[in-house]
Enzyme design. Structure first.
Site, PDB file in Angstrom:
ATOM      1  N   ILE A 107      35.116  56.420  56.369  1.00  0.00           N
ATOM      2  CA  ILE A 107      33.974  55.519  56.174  1.00  0.00           C
ATOM      3  C   ILE A 107      33.267  55.262  57.493  1.00  0.00           C
ATOM      4  CG2 ILE A 107      33.264  53.222  55.400  1.00  0.00           C
ATOM      5  CD1 ILE A 107      35.692  53.325  53.471  1.00  0.00           C
TER       6      ILE A 107
ATOM      7  N   ARG B 123      39.001  45.397  54.849  1.00  0.00           N
ATOM      8  CA  ARG B 123      40.099  44.645  54.266  1.00  0.00           C
ATOM      9  C   ARG B 123      40.038  43.203  54.747  1.00  0.00           C
ATOM     10  NH1 ARG B 123      40.247  47.227  50.782  1.00  0.00           N
ATOM     11  NH2 ARG B 123      41.670  48.837  50.039  1.00  0.00           N
TER      12      ARG B 123
ATOM     13  N   ASP C 128      32.592  41.348  52.688  1.00  0.00           N
ATOM     14  CA  ASP C 128      32.843  41.783  51.308  1.00  0.00           C
ATOM     15  C   ASP C 128      34.305  41.610  50.902  1.00  0.00           C
ATOM     16  OD1 ASP C 128      32.103  43.103  48.809  1.00  0.00           O
ATOM     17  OD2 ASP C 128      33.192  44.843  49.559  1.00  0.00           O
TER      18      ASP C 128
ATOM     19  N   GLU D 129      41.967  36.898  47.349  1.00  0.00           N
ATOM     20  CA  GLU D 129      41.040  37.335  46.294  1.00  0.00           C
ATOM     21  C   GLU D 129      41.745  37.260  44.947  1.00  0.00           C
ATOM     22  OE1 GLU D 129      39.572  41.244  47.126  1.00  0.00           O
ATOM     23  OE2 GLU D 129      38.896  40.764  49.144  1.00  0.00           O
TER      24      GLU D 129
ATOM     25  N   HIS E  97      34.143  41.614  47.009  1.00  0.00           N
ATOM     26  CA  HIS E  97      34.819  42.917  47.129  1.00  0.00           C
ATOM     27  C   HIS E  97      34.101  43.971  46.272  1.00  0.00           C
ATOM     28  CE1 HIS E  97      38.966  44.773  48.221  1.00  0.00           C
ATOM     29  NE2 HIS E  97      38.030  45.685  48.229  1.00  0.00           N
TER      30      HIS E  97
ATOM     31  N   GLY F 195      32.687  46.795  47.576  1.00  0.00           N
ATOM     32  CA  GLY F 195      32.547  48.045  48.315  1.00  0.00           C
ATOM     33  C   GLY F 195      32.589  49.281  47.442  1.00  0.00           C
TER      34      GLY F 195
END
Length: 533
Positions: free
Chosen positions: A155, A236, A260, A265, A283, A285
């Site tokens: 990424i 993360r 994000d 979570e 989250h 992504g």
């Protein structure tokens, strides 16, 4: 009927509909989302595979309850919710889909970077309230700024490419990436994290969550940053210390934050929610139609491969391979496993050492040799353990527990062949038994030696292995016995050794035990076994 039809797979978190349909064609599938923990522990004993994302925790307690579990498929890349070491000890394959959502995660990084630097979210909420103002939402351009990337993996590399379209100066810190990758992306390498932090106007992080990376950015690091720095985290939760972020935003040191991923979570409230210069998402992504389709397709294919006992390309607790490497090695992987299976079915000796030797230009990388070694070892052990008890994950562990030494080596000499795999098994009291194979025309696997015998046959289907004395009439006797018991011989190969010969028969139907017993009464037959490849 396909044996996989008896396998049960639990889809525990959201998965693409087409992927589920593909899985249902092969296995028995239960789709149960948001299952409470106690119910998870009670039901997992019935499943051979589970497909998860980031919420389901596969820890020791879960794995101890999962008595039939063969593989955990993680849709996406992160595995901080899976106890990989304990899964390995239990012989459970753990795999993920590391490249399925990398484009989506990269684009989410840019979405948050742009939205936070231009106050997009806050401005939209402002005008929705019936107000209008432009001055208060003055933002910052990307043009000419320095972007610091922590982690130049899949990424991070994509982010760096897109940064150049904004004419940004790109620097990166990643001690595990070779210099050649920095050069390939046109990125300036920083040897120390502090250097990157001091020079960057924008900072984005793209690392896994490990003991080394948790709280990688905290109060100390924020103190080193430029005033007005802008941060993004789409990797993360917890890589940036959230309490330190709050303090940095309150002090004004951090001009904006795009985030994000979160330590906890899901969550209903958080101190960062109070800041207008924070753009937060739940989250997202990997939350695109395209990524969902890729994630679903890849994780289903990996799970099916694992249940079939095939190599799992993206397994994290066995040697993994890229698509390109797998394409090159696929036929060698099949040959190595069948060589191991052949040994396991024709020999019943105590094994001291298993050595795999590879030669030829097709197999020059030690990592490739390791993959093929594990594959062959699995085949060797299969005949001596309970069916299904050995797989690519636990083969080396089982060998170690039995005191079997395992080695692989790469040789230069290939004899008359362009490539060769030699399986050399040291047996208690019997010396070394060898099986050798080659791949012809890059696609045709062939066994070329079994023990003392030079042969040439394709390792597939049901075979009869029959070493015998080299005397007239032996083959005829065996053929007549097979005919008497209605066993059809489709192919036959004969090979010669030092003093004896060998027959390898391809047969089309079941071989009754009675015909084997009859053939073994023939004086010239040394041994006879049925082999399933």
């Amino acid at each position: 009927m396909d044996s996989l039809k008896q396998m049960k797979v639990w889809v525990a978190e959201l998965l693409d509909d087409e992927a589920i349909a593909a899985l249902e064609e092969v296995c028995r599938v239960d789709i149960k989302y948001k299952v409470p923990r106690e119910e998870q522990l009670a039901m997992i004993k019935d499943y051979h595979a589970v497909i998860i994302r980031s919420e389901t925790v596969v820890d020791k307690e879960f794995l101890d309850a999962a008595v039939n579990l063969k593989i955990v498929g993680r849709g996406g890349s992160g595995l901080d919710n899976v106890d990989i070491d304990y899964a390995t000890n239990r012989g459970v394959i753990v795999c993920n889909t590391p490249e399925s959502n990398i484009v989506s995660a990269c684009e989410q990084t840019w979405a948050l970077m742009l939205a936070s630097s231009r106050n997009t979210s806050h401005a939209w909420q402002f005008i929705r309230s019936g107000k209008w103002d432009r001055k208060r939402f003055q933002g910052s351009e990307l043009y000419g700024k320095t972007l610091g990337i922590i982690g130049l993996g899949r990424i991070g590399g994509l982010v760096s490419q897109r940064a150049q379209a904004f004419a940004m100066r790109v620097i990166a810190y990643d001690p595990y990436i070779p210099d050649s990758r920095f050069e390939a992306f046109g990125v300036e390498k920083k040897a120390h994290l502090d250097e990157l932090i001091r020079e960057s106007d924008f900072i984005t992080i793209h690392t896994p969550k490990t003991h080394e990376t948790i709280d990688m950015i905290s109060d100390r690091e924020i103190g080193l940053m430029k005033a007005g720095v802008r941060l993004v985290n789409c990797a993360r939760g917890g890589l940036y210390n959230e309490e330190a972020l709050v303090r940095g935003l309150k002090s004004g040191k951090i001009a904006s934050l795009g985030i994000d991923v979160w330590v906890h979570e899901p969550q209903q409230d958080h101190p960062l929610y109070e800041f207008d210069n924070v753009v937060g998402t739940p989250h997202l992504g990997a939350s695109t139609h395209e990524a969902a389709a890729r994630v679903g397709s890849e994780v289903v294919n990996e799970v099916i491969s694992g249940l079939r006992g095939e190599i799992v390309k993206n397994a994290v607790n066995i040697p993994s391979v890229s698509e390109q490497t797998y394409a090159k090695l696929k036929v060698f992987i099949a040959l190595a496993e069948k060589m191991g299976k052949l040994y396991g079915q024709i020999r019943r000796e105590s094994v001291k050492k298993v050595e795999i030797e590879f030669s030829g230009r097709d197999i020059e990388n030690p990592k490739d040799a390791k993959i093929l070694s594990v594959v062959a070892l699995k085949g060797v052990l299969e005949a001596s353990v309970t069916e299904g008890a050995v797989n690519f994950v636990n083969a080396e562990l089982l060998a170690q527990q039995r005191g079997i030494e395992v080695r692989e080596r790469i040789a230069l000499e290939t004899g008359d062949y362009s490539n060769m795999i030699r399986l050399l098994v040291s047996e208690e009291g019997n010396g070394v038994f060898e099986i050798a194979g080659t791949v012809l025309e890059r696609r045709i696997p062939r066994i070329i030696r079994v023990g003392d015998y030079s042969v040439g046959f394709i390792p597939e289907g049901r075979l009869i292995y029959a070493p015998h004395k080299n005397r007239p009439g032996v083959i005829g006797k065996v053929g007549m016995a097979m005919a008497e018991y209605n066993v059809n011989i489709a192919k036959m190969v004969v090979g010669e050794g030092l003093n004896n010969s060998i027959m390898i028969l391809n047969v089309d139907n079941n071989v009754p035990e009675a015909v084997l017993e009859k053939c073994l009464t023939f004086e010239d037959i040394n041994d006879m076994k049925v082999v399933e490849l």
